[in-house]
Design an enzyme around this catalytic site. Structure first.
Site, PDB file in Angstrom:
ATOM      1  N   ARG A 165      21.066 -23.638  12.442  1.00 48.39           N
ATOM      2  CA  ARG A 165      20.149 -23.176  13.498  1.00 48.39           C
ATOM      3  C   ARG A 165      20.649 -21.820  13.968  1.00 48.39           C
ATOM      4  O   ARG A 165      21.766 -21.721  14.472  1.00 48.39           O
ATOM      5  CB  ARG A 165      20.157 -24.228  14.621  1.00 48.39           C
ATOM      6  CG  ARG A 165      19.183 -23.974  15.742  1.00 48.39           C
ATOM      7  CD  ARG A 165      19.269 -25.084  16.802  1.00 48.39           C
ATOM      8  NE  ARG A 165      18.358 -24.850  17.904  1.00 48.39           N
ATOM      9  CZ  ARG A 165      18.637 -24.061  18.935  1.00 48.39           C
ATOM     10  NH1 ARG A 165      19.803 -23.435  19.018  1.00 48.39           N
ATOM     11  NH2 ARG A 165      17.744 -23.886  19.885  1.00 48.39           N
TER      12      ARG A 165
ATOM     13  N   LYS B 213      27.595 -18.957  20.013  1.00 47.49           N
ATOM     14  CA  LYS B 213      28.178 -19.787  21.076  1.00 47.49           C
ATOM     15  C   LYS B 213      29.579 -19.318  21.443  1.00 47.49           C
ATOM     16  O   LYS B 213      30.256 -18.650  20.666  1.00 47.49           O
ATOM     17  CB  LYS B 213      28.120 -21.273  20.679  1.00 47.49           C
ATOM     18  CG  LYS B 213      26.663 -21.764  20.766  1.00 47.49           C
ATOM     19  CD  LYS B 213      26.476 -23.234  20.594  1.00 47.49           C
ATOM     20  CE  LYS B 213      24.978 -23.560  20.745  1.00 47.49           C
ATOM     21  NZ  LYS B 213      24.643 -24.914  20.313  1.00 47.49           N
TER      22      LYS B 213
HETATM   23  N1  HH2 Z   1      21.817 -25.516  20.850  1.00 56.66           N
HETATM   24  C1  HH2 Z   1      21.027 -25.002  21.804  1.00 56.66           C
HETATM   25  C2  HH2 Z   1      19.723 -25.481  21.989  1.00 56.66           C
HETATM   26  N2  HH2 Z   1      19.219 -26.451  21.209  1.00 56.66           N
HETATM   27  N3  HH2 Z   1      19.495 -27.966  19.407  1.00 56.66           N
HETATM   28  C3  HH2 Z   1      20.259 -28.503  18.453  1.00 56.66           C
HETATM   29  N4  HH2 Z   1      19.780 -29.470  17.653  1.00 56.66           N
HETATM   30  N5  HH2 Z   1      21.554 -28.089  18.253  1.00 56.66           N
HETATM   31  C4  HH2 Z   1      22.124 -27.119  19.005  1.00 56.66           C
HETATM   32  O1  HH2 Z   1      23.316 -26.796  18.791  1.00 56.66           O
HETATM   33  C5  HH2 Z   1      21.330 -26.515  20.041  1.00 56.66           C
HETATM   34  C6  HH2 Z   1      19.994 -26.983  20.219  1.00 56.66           C
HETATM   35  C7  HH2 Z   1      21.538 -23.897  22.668  1.00 56.66           C
HETATM   36  O2  HH2 Z   1      21.293 -22.651  22.104  1.00 56.66           O
HETATM   37  P1  HH2 Z   1      20.053 -21.687  22.460  1.00 56.66           P
HETATM   38  O3  HH2 Z   1      18.755 -22.333  22.104  1.00 56.66           O
HETATM   39  O4  HH2 Z   1      20.243 -20.372  21.852  1.00 56.66           O
HETATM   40  O5  HH2 Z   1      20.168 -21.463  24.021  1.00 56.66           O
HETATM   41  P2  HH2 Z   1      19.502 -22.114  25.291  1.00 56.66           P
HETATM   42  O6  HH2 Z   1      19.746 -23.573  25.260  1.00 56.66           O
HETATM   43  O7  HH2 Z   1      20.213 -21.427  26.435  1.00 56.66           O
HETATM   44  O8  HH2 Z   1      18.034 -21.815  25.252  1.00 56.66           O
END
Ligand code: HH2
Length: 286
Positions: A254, A220
Site C-alpha cells: 500500500r 510511516k
Molecule cells: N495505514 C493507514 C491507513 N490505512 N490500511 C491498511 N490496510 N494498512 C495500513 O497500514 C494502513 C491502512 C495510514 O496511512 P495513510 O492512509 O497514509 O494515512 P491516514 O490514516 O492519516 O489517512
C-alpha cells in the site's frame, strides 16, 4: 493464488500495488491535498496511470491521535470520488478504507469491490457485509484505536500477539462466511518503531497462515526513526522495506507513490521469480 470478485481478478502471482487516496483534511502525509473530490479522483487516475492495481479510498485519517469522523461526513467525502472513479477507471478495483459498516455498504453500492478495515472486521456487521458481498477484505491488526494507540504500546512478543489475533479472526470470519481474507500486520497501529521492525523481520510467520499479506508502511515514522532524526524524505526507506516485505511473502503493498511502488514490486518480483518481464499489466481487471 487469486481472488476473483465481480469482474476483477486479484492475482497474487505478482505483487499488487495499492495506491492510497486520502479524501481527508488531516492525513499524516498528504492531509488536505485531495480533500476536494475532483482532486482526489484526478489523483487516483494518475496513480492508475503510474501502475497502481488497486485504489484505496479513505475518508477518515487513522494517524495517531486522530478523532473519528461521523458516518455522514465520511460518506460525503468518499462517495463522490468512488462514483467518479467507477466510471473513469472501470478496470481498477476500488477498495474502501473504513471500519464503519454503513460506509463500506454505501461504497460497495456505488461499485467499490474491496473492504479495507483497520479494525480487522471486528464489527460483526462488517463481517456480515464481507460475507454477503463476497468482496476481498483486508483484516488489519491494531492495538487500541487511532486516538490512543501510540500511548506507550507494549507487547511481550508483538509477532505472537498479532498471530494470535489473526488466528482468532480467521476462525471467526471463515465461520461467518468470509472467504477472501487478506492479512495486514498494521504497521504503525499501536506499535513502536521496534515493534514494526520485528513484524517486518518475521513477516514469514504471518505469510504462513496461507492468506495474501498486505503491508502498509509508506512514509510511516518508523522509517524516519530508523534512518536518523532529521530525515524528511522516507521514500527510499519505504522502497527498501517494501522490497524486503515482498521477498518475505507480502503480495500487496500500500503506497502513496505509485511510480516507486510499481518499480519496487516489479524489481522484487523479478528477483523473487528469477526471471525478467514479470507482466505488470496482467489482470486485476476484466
Ligand atoms: N495505514 C493507514 C491507513 N490505512 N490500511 C491498511 N490496510 N494498512 C495500513 O497500514 C494502513 C491502512 C495510514 O496511512 P495513510 O492512509 O497514509 O494515512 P491516514 O490514516 O492519516 O489517512
Amino acid at each position: 493464488m487469486e481472488y476473483r470478485h465481480q469482474r476483477f481478478r486479484l492475482s497474487f502471482g505478482r505483487t499488487q500495488v495499492m495506491g492510497i487516496v486520502n479524501v481527508t483534511p488531516d492525513s499524516f502525509s498528504d492531509g488536505g491535498k485531495f480533500h476536494d473530490p475532483a482532486a482526489a479522483a484526478t489523483h487516483a487516475m494518475a496513480l492508475v496511470e503510474q501502475g497502481a492495481d488497486i485504489i484505496d479510498i479513505g475518508g477518515e485519517s487513522s494517524r495517531p491521535g486522530a478523532e473519528p469522523t461521523t458516518v455522514e461526513e465520511e460518506l460525503a467525502r468518499v462517495i463522490p470520488v468512488i462514483r467518479a472513479l467507477v466510471k473513469a477507471i472501470p478496470d481498477t478495483p476500488i477498495s474502501i478504507d473504513t471500519y464503519k459498516p454503513l460506509v463500506a455498504q454505501a461504497a460497495m453500492a456505488e461499485g467499490a469491490a474491496m473492504i479495507n478495515d483497520i479494525s480487522g472486521l471486528r464489527d460483526p456487521a462488517m463481517a456480515a457485509l464481507a460475507a454477503k458481498s463476497g468482496a476481498p477484505a483486508v483484516v488489519m491488526h491494531m492495538k487500541g484505536t487511532p486516538k490512543s494507540m501510540q500511548n506507550r504500546p507494549a507487547y511481550s512478543d508483538v509477532v505472537a500477539e498479532v498471530k494470535s489475533f489473526f488466528k482468532e479472526r480467521i476462525r471467526t470470519l471463515t465461520r461467518m462466511g468470509v472467504e477472501k481474507i487478506i492479512l495486514d500486520p498494521g504497521i504503525g497501529f499501536g506499535k513502536t518503531a521496534n515493534h514494526n521492525l520485528q513484524l517486518l523481520n518475521r513477516l514469514e510467520e504471518i505469510v504462513a497462515f496461507g492468506y495474501p499479506v498486505l503491508v502498509g508502511l509508506s512514509r510511516k515514522s518508523f522509517i524516519g526513526k530508523a534512518l536518523g532524526e532529521n530525515i524528511t524524505d522516507r521514500e527510499t526507506g519505504g522502497v527498501v522495506a517494501n522490497a524486503i516485505a515482498i521477498a518475505k511473502g507480502a503480495r500487496i503493498i500500500r503506497v502513496h507513490d505509485a511510480v516507486l511502488g510499481t518499480q519496487t514490486a516489479l524489481m522484487a518480483d523479478c528477483i523473487r521469480l528469477g526471471k525478467k518481464q514479470v507482466d505488470r499489466r496482467g489482470p486485476t481487471g476484466p
